[in-house]
Design a protein around this motif. Structure first.
Motif, short mmCIF file in Angstrom:
data_model
loop_
_atom_site.label_atom_id
_atom_site.label_comp_id
_atom_site.label_asym_id
_atom_site.label_seq_id
_atom_site.Cartn_x
_atom_site.Cartn_y
_atom_site.Cartn_z
N CYS A 119 20.44 68.43 61.42
CA CYS A 119 19.07 68.81 61.08
C CYS A 119 18.92 69.22 59.62
N GLU A 120 20.02 69.60 58.98
CA GLU A 120 19.97 70.06 57.59
C GLU A 120 19.91 68.90 56.60
N THR A 122 18.02 66.54 56.37
CA THR A 122 16.66 66.17 55.99
C THR A 122 16.21 66.88 54.72
N ASP A 123 16.96 67.90 54.27
CA ASP A 123 16.66 68.60 53.02
C ASP A 123 17.84 68.42 52.07
N PRO A 124 17.89 67.28 51.35
CA PRO A 124 19.03 67.00 50.49
C PRO A 124 19.24 68.04 49.40
N GLY A 125 18.18 68.65 48.92
CA GLY A 125 18.32 69.67 47.88
C GLY A 125 19.13 70.85 48.37
N LEU A 126 18.81 71.32 49.56
CA LEU A 126 19.53 72.45 50.15
C LEU A 126 20.98 72.08 50.43
#
Length: 137
Positions: A119-120, A122-126
Motif C-alpha cells: 500500500c505504501e 502508491t506514494d513514491p516520494g515517501l
C-alpha cells in the motif's frame, strides 16, 4: 463476483496466478530504487527469507510485503478472509510469525532490514525518503 460463489477449480486457478516474484509493486520499487542510483542484487537464496532487494556492501536489504499475505497492521488491504477462516487465519498468522523469525535471523547475521508494504508504493516520494534514510545516502 462474490468469493463464496466461485468453484474450487476457479479458486485454484485464481490462486495459481498469484506470483511470488516480479509483482507490479516489486517492479515499481526496483525502478524507484534504481532511479535513486542504488544498485542491488535480487533474491539472495543464501540469506534467510530470500530478500527482494539486497545491498551487499551496505549489509542491508529490502522486503516488499503484500499487505494481505503479510497482514500489514492497520491496513485496509489486510482484511480477514470470510471463507474458510480456520485455514486462512492460521496460514496468515504463520506468515507473520515467519517474517519475525527471518528478521531476527538476519539481525543476528548483521543485516539491516527494511519492509516496504504494497500500500505504501502508491506514494513514491515517501518510499524514496524511507529508502534513502535506510541506506544512508
Amino acid at each position: 463476483m462474490p468469493t463464496d460463489k466461485i468453484s474450487p477449480q476457479a479458486r485454484s486457478e485464481v490462486m495459481r496466478r498469484i506470483r511470488k516474484r516480479d509483482t507490479k509493486p516489486e517492479l515499481a520499487l526496483r525502478r524507484l530504487v534504481h532511479g535513486m542510483g542504488y544498485r542491488y542484487r535480487l533474491y539472495r537464496k543464501d540469506l534467510p527469507g530470500s530478500p527482494d532487494l539486497v545491498f551487499p556492501g551496505r549489509r542491508a536489504m529490502i522486503f516488499m510485503h503484500g499487505c494481505f499475505w503479510h497482514q500489514h497492521p492497520g491496513c485496509r488491504l489486510a482484511r480477514q478472509p470470510k471463507s474458510r477462516p480456520d485455514y486462512w487465519l492460521a496460514k496468515l498468522a504463520r506468515n507473520v510469525e515467519r517474517d519475525a523469525e527471518v528478521r531476527a535471523q538476519l539481525a543476528a547475521l548483521g543485516w539491516k532490514v527494511l519492509v516496504i508494504w504494497k500500500c505504501e508504493i502508491t506514494d513514491p516520494g515517501l518510499v524514496g525518503e524511507r529508502v534513502a534514510a535506510f541506506l544512508g545516502s
